[in-house]
Scaffold this motif. Structure first.
Motif, short mmCIF file in Angstrom:
data_model
loop_
_atom_site.label_atom_id
_atom_site.label_comp_id
_atom_site.label_asym_id
_atom_site.label_seq_id
_atom_site.Cartn_x
_atom_site.Cartn_y
_atom_site.Cartn_z
N LEU A 39 23.60 15.93 -32.67
CA LEU A 39 22.41 16.01 -31.81
C LEU A 39 22.77 15.40 -30.45
N SER A 40 22.63 16.20 -29.41
CA SER A 40 22.97 15.70 -28.07
C SER A 40 21.76 15.73 -27.17
N SER A 41 21.65 14.75 -26.32
CA SER A 41 20.60 14.76 -25.31
C SER A 41 21.16 14.08 -24.07
N THR A 42 20.53 14.32 -22.94
CA THR A 42 21.07 13.75 -21.71
C THR A 42 20.00 12.97 -20.96
N ALA A 43 20.46 11.91 -20.32
CA ALA A 43 19.58 11.18 -19.41
C ALA A 43 20.18 11.36 -18.02
#
Ligand SMILES: Nc1ncnc2c1ncn2[C@@H]1O[C@H](COP(=O)(O)OP(=O)(O)OP(=O)(O)O)[C@@H](O)[C@H]1O
Length: 734
Positions: A232-236
């Motif tokens: 699971l990848s997410s970006t800030a």
């Protein structure tokens, strides 16, 4: 959910006086936290304007307080798969860099170092709580937009090309082609990278700020959580925009003025985008600046927070009013909060003996646009695959004949359809009792992630897993073979042994696989080829500057390519000679004019295969440029016999455009892949190629790059008369 807009008023600096303060803070309800900014009218001091925000922070607000109230509460959402965007907006010298980056002392650290600190802390906690079953990787990319060009801040400045890095839209997201990404183990690692990268950022002393940022800086932190084969990848994204400046007040010199014009233009486009979105306009002018393309306000999914920085003094009066106006409208922008999808990591192939024993259920691949497997995760996946087996890992799932526990079904349903949060989903900061989103990976639901148990065989299963795998293998080989032969991939024909009834699921998966292979292999190269094509077109028009720009832009895609370097060198010399006036004695202008006049006949000659300019052959890049440019030519030769019929079905090109023509062109010029794809005879690839082509044109020129006629549309690489005719015929009802 709307963009959250908060205002922060900076304290007075040494040389500023209390009596000059005109901006005050208030609260809409007594006893509640401040949410109003008040400022007198510039025309009548007795009149006061009031602007409401989600929150307002006064001069005394510390870095810690701002972070705890506005950023820390969203860390949980980040780890649940939501993307976060924070950006600081405001006039020069109002405290944007102070807010985002801050000082070196612990108490002065800004949003960015605190965010990273929070990310590492949370990552460690997750790893601990799951006994190491879930690992968290953090990777960074950091770049600036300077004079509307994108430069990688993690690379030394000497590696920059004059044109900067190109942008490209992919699956609804704007990506920077060729941007580096660095894996980061801990806060110390981050600080070393970040401090070094900031020395690459363009800053300069102006009259209004001793360390004024001359560029917009974008830091992207990719958080990748891996549990078993699930990723699971997410970006800030933390964005420190350059500040708008009134050049009557800055006394800027020539260089600063050029920068200032670029900064002001991009901020003006941003304000236009905000206005257009809040008016509900159909066309939002994102494309008019790189910053707005990247920021994609209202287009990106996730949580967006705008921090408006204000200086409280009278000397900023009009500028403050202007940014208060823009930012208070930004509150009306709705952002979709869609969590990123869990991706299943590539599985090493199994032997035939255990093929049926541990298969995971076939599930739709995740939406590519929601997949950002960070560098760290990619490295990890590759390492895992390498240690697990010697065959290359596959990027697809296979059928199972085993049971699927309900908990797993809940997760996989998420992968099938992006989950749109309902209005009941609150930001953690909105309320202490805000609805908690269960984390897909971090929550202790790992029993639900274990291998599925026995389950009745699905009715739709008509072929075995081994057969499907063989089909997929065959398909991949077909694609690679056809690409190697530099010919369009043949349509997939079922082989003798294939069951005729491949269900839709398999067909979809094959298509997705094909697309992914195509994308990963050809993206960067075709981008470079497009630059070469543009360069050639510019040369034909006699536009040497444009040609040089395009050749330089192509260089990162074909590094060290001798002929390309030669072309750049020759053009640079030619332009320098022109500039120095030494070319007056040479018949260059005549040759250029002649070239333009003859371009049409040369094109015809080329079509007949009688002319070749001798450049760009003998290497991959050369051959590809030729083949890329040749493609439409070959097509037109092939279709020469049919062309009159195709063209005759279209309206007379000399007459005024028919409503159907206008409609078709408006769809094309929308640059919206979804709309274009819906045209008759267009597929996803053709639609994307067309949008790419228009975007490249947009990138190079300030003029209107819309396609004006059907004849122009036919000239676009990859189009041709038949495509245009079919698209036109498909709009028969208009
Ligand atoms: N909250 C604050 N507390 C203390 N000092 C501040 C604060 N905000 C800003 N400053 C100071 O104000 C000055 C200008 O701030 P900063 O450089 O962050 O402005 P900016 O908006 O980023 O300007 P530019 O757009 O020109 O880069 C700096 O000296 C900074 O230290």
């Amino acid at each position: 959910m709307s963009v959250r807009v908060v205002a922060r008023i900076r304290p007075l600096l040494k040389n500023e006086l209390d009596k000059d303060v005109i901006v005050t803070v208030d609260s809409a309800e007594e006893g509640r936290a401040p949410n109003l900014v008040k400022i007198p009218s510039p025309k009548n001091a007795a009149e006061e304007f009031t602007f409401a925000f989600n929150s307002v922070y006064d001069q005394q607000t510390s870095q810690e307080e701002l972070f705890s109230a506005e950023v820390a509460p969203h860390l949980k959402a980040l780890f649940q798969g939501l993307d976060l965007t924070f950006f600081a907006y405001g006039v020069t010298g109002t405290g944007k860099t102070h807010t985002m980056r801050g000082g070196l002392k612990l108490a002065e650290r800004g949003v960015i170092p605190r965010l990273l600190s929070g990310v590492f802390r949370r990552g460690k906690k997750i790893a601990k709580d799951t006994n190491g079953e879930t690992t968290v990787d953090v990777a960074l990319s950091y770049y600036e937009i300077y004079n509307d060009k994108v430069f990688d801040l993690l690379e030394p400045p000497e590696k920059r090309t004059p044109a900067g890095l190109p942008l490209r839209e992919k699956d609804g997201k704007t990506i920077v082609v060729g941007l580096s990404e660095r894996s980061c183990q801990d806060l110390k690692d981050f600080e070393t990278l970040y401090i070094e990268a900031n020395t690459n950022r363009v800053t300069a002393a102006t009259k209004l700020n001793a360390h004024s940022s001359r560029s917009h800086a974008i830091l992207r932190v990719t958080v990748t959580q891996t549990t078993g084969d699930m990723v699971l990848s997410s970006t800030a994204s933390a964005i420190d925009l350059a500040g708008s400046e009134d050049n009557r007040r800055t006394d800027n010199g020539k260089e600063r003025l050029v920068e200032s014009a670029a900064i002001n233009k991009s901020l003006f486009v941003l304000s236009q985008c905000i206005d257009a979105i809040s008016r509900g306009d159909k066309r939002i002018p994102y494309r008019e600046s790189k910053m707005t393309r990247i920021l994609s306000l209202g287009q990106n999914n996730g949580i967006t927070i705008m921090i408006l920085n204000l200086a409280p003094m009278r000397s900023y009066h009009l500028d403050t009013l202007s940014s208060l106006n823009v930012s208070s409208r930004a509150k009306r922008i709705e952002v979709r909060e869609i969590e990123n999808e869990v991706v299943f990591k590539m599985q090493p192939p199994r032997t035939t003996s255990n093929l049926m024993s541990g298969r995971q259920a076939l599930r739709p691949l995740t939406n590519a646009h929601n997949v950002h497997t960070g560098l760290a995760a990619k490295e990890k996946a590759a390492a895992a695959a390498a240690s697990a087996g010697d065959k290359p890992a596959k990027a697809f799932s296979v059928y199972t004949d085993r049971a699927k526990p309900p908990a797993r079904a809940a997760i996989t349903s998420n992968t099938a359809q992006p989950r749109r949060s309902t209005s009941t989903v609150k930001r953690p900061s909105d309320s202490a009792s805000g609805t908690e989103r269960p984390s897909k990976l971090a929550k202790p639901t790992h029993t639900s992630l274990s291998r599925p148990q026995a389950q009745p065989q699905p009715e739709t299963l008509s072929i075995s897993a081994a057969q499907i795998e063989a089909m997929v293998e065959r398909k991949v080989s077909e694609i690679l073979a056809s690409r190697a032969a530099a010919q369009p991939a043949p349509p997939s024909e079922p082989s003798q042994t294939e069951p005729s009834s491949i269900n839709d699921e398999v067909a979809r998966r094959l298509e997705a696989l094909e697309r992914r292979i195509e994308t990963s292999e050809s993206d960067s190269k075709s981008e470079g080829l497009r630059f070469l094509l543009q360069a050639r077109q510019a040369k034909e028009r006699g536009d040497d500057e444009g040609a040089l720009f395009c050749y330089e832009s192509a260089l990162p895609f074909f590094p060290g390519q001798a002929k390309l370097l030669g072309k750049i060198e020759r053009l640079t010399e030619k332009l320098a000679a022109k500039q120095a006036g030494s070319c007056a004695a040479e018949p260059e202008p005549t040759r250029d004019a002649e070239r333009v006049r003859k371009s049409k006949s040369r094109k015809e000659k080329r079509d007949a295969g009688s002319e070749h300019d001798g450049s760009f052959h003998g290497s991959d890049a050369d051959a590809d440029e030729e083949s890329f440019v040749d493609r439409p030519r070959k097509q037109s030769r092939k279709q020469a016999g049919r062309q009159p019929a195709a063209v005759s079905a279209l309206p007379d090109s000399d007459g005024p455009p028919t409503p159907r023509t206008q409609h078709l062109l408006s769809i094309v010029n929308s640059r919206d892949v979804a709309q274009i794809k819906a045209l008759h005879g267009f597929g996803a690839k053709k639609a994307r190629d067309l949008v790419d082509f228009l975007e490249l044109k947009d990138d190079y020129r300030d003029l209107n790059n819309d396609i004006q006629t059907l004849a122009q549309l036919r000239m676009v690489p990859g189009m041709g008369g038949r495509t245009v005719e079919r698209a036109y015929a498909g709009l028969a009802g208009v």
